[in-house]
Design a protein around this motif. Sequence first.
Motif, mmCIF file in Angstrom:
data_model
loop_
_atom_site.group_PDB
_atom_site.id
_atom_site.type_symbol
_atom_site.label_atom_id
_atom_site.label_comp_id
_atom_site.label_asym_id
_atom_site.label_seq_id
_atom_site.Cartn_x
_atom_site.Cartn_y
_atom_site.Cartn_z
ATOM 1 N N GLN A 3 9.006 6.478 -10.046
ATOM 2 C CA GLN A 3 7.536 6.674 -9.985
ATOM 3 C C GLN A 3 7.061 5.924 -8.904
ATOM 4 O O GLN A 3 7.037 4.803 -8.935
ATOM 5 C CB GLN A 3 6.797 6.535 -11.368
ATOM 6 N N LEU A 4 6.111 6.277 -8.168
ATOM 7 C CA LEU A 4 5.611 5.587 -7.110
ATOM 8 C C LEU A 4 3.907 5.810 -7.183
ATOM 9 O O LEU A 4 3.539 7.121 -7.320
ATOM 10 C CB LEU A 4 5.839 5.815 -5.649
ATOM 11 N N VAL A 5 3.195 4.605 -7.620
ATOM 12 C CA VAL A 5 1.804 4.833 -7.909
ATOM 13 C C VAL A 5 0.817 4.052 -6.777
ATOM 14 O O VAL A 5 1.124 2.904 -6.669
ATOM 15 C CB VAL A 5 1.480 4.311 -9.278
ATOM 16 N N GLU A 6 0.331 4.818 -5.965
ATOM 17 C CA GLU A 6 -0.795 3.964 -5.021
ATOM 18 C C GLU A 6 -2.104 3.695 -5.641
ATOM 19 O O GLU A 6 -2.342 4.272 -6.598
ATOM 20 C CB GLU A 6 -0.739 4.982 -3.634
ATOM 21 N N SER A 7 -2.512 2.566 -4.899
ATOM 22 C CA SER A 7 -3.932 2.091 -5.309
ATOM 23 C C SER A 7 -4.314 1.419 -4.084
ATOM 24 O O SER A 7 -3.670 1.058 -2.949
ATOM 25 C CB SER A 7 -4.058 1.224 -6.853
ATOM 26 N N GLY A 8 -5.733 1.165 -4.166
ATOM 27 C CA GLY A 8 -6.404 0.529 -3.155
ATOM 28 C C GLY A 8 -7.332 1.137 -2.172
ATOM 29 O O GLY A 8 -7.896 0.631 -1.026
ATOM 30 N N TYR A 113 11.612 9.856 -2.542
ATOM 31 C CA TYR A 113 10.417 9.719 -3.459
ATOM 32 C C TYR A 113 9.167 9.638 -2.909
ATOM 33 O O TYR A 113 9.030 8.869 -1.975
ATOM 34 C CB TYR A 113 10.956 8.483 -4.482
ATOM 35 N N TRP A 114 8.168 10.091 -3.561
ATOM 36 C CA TRP A 114 6.828 10.253 -3.063
ATOM 37 C C TRP A 114 5.736 9.639 -4.145
ATOM 38 O O TRP A 114 5.980 10.104 -5.450
ATOM 39 C CB TRP A 114 6.369 11.491 -2.303
ATOM 40 N N GLY A 115 4.649 9.225 -3.743
ATOM 41 C CA GLY A 115 3.433 8.935 -4.657
ATOM 42 C C GLY A 115 2.578 10.020 -4.395
ATOM 43 O O GLY A 115 2.864 11.163 -3.779
ATOM 44 N N GLN A 116 1.283 10.190 -5.347
ATOM 45 C CA GLN A 116 0.542 10.952 -5.199
ATOM 46 C C GLN A 116 -0.625 10.899 -4.265
ATOM 47 O O GLN A 116 -1.287 11.797 -3.995
ATOM 48 C CB GLN A 116 -0.205 11.237 -6.696
#
Length: 124
Positions: A3-8, A113-116
């Motif tokens: 799982q990849l979770v982006e933020s910011g 693998y990719w984040g949303q």
Amino acid sequence: QVQLVESGGGLAQAGGSLRLSCVVSGRTFSYLVMGWFRQAPGKEREFVSAINRSGGTTLYADSVKGRFTISRDNARTTVYLQMNSLEAGDTAVYYCAATDSGGVYNTARAYYYWGQGTQVTVSS
């Protein structure tokens, strides 16, 4: 399961800064080569930056060179994208990506693998 979770992401003015983060789980982070891509409305996904497993090698698209900095913290299983001197043309959804393959890649097909994604909007 990786799982990849982006933020910011968010709204910034032209000339301003944002820092994106991507937290990775489900895989030994230090084995992963990490990348950032972006996709603006009506455009294809494009490479932004990548970093190798140790953080010693980085790669940037010409359009962001000198303005963006990629880094990673293997202890925190996180990759960062510091974006300075933002321009309206940087407006896009930014995606974090990862691959087990060695090397540093600037093509989306190299990443498994990719984040949303996280939205970055720069107002001029």
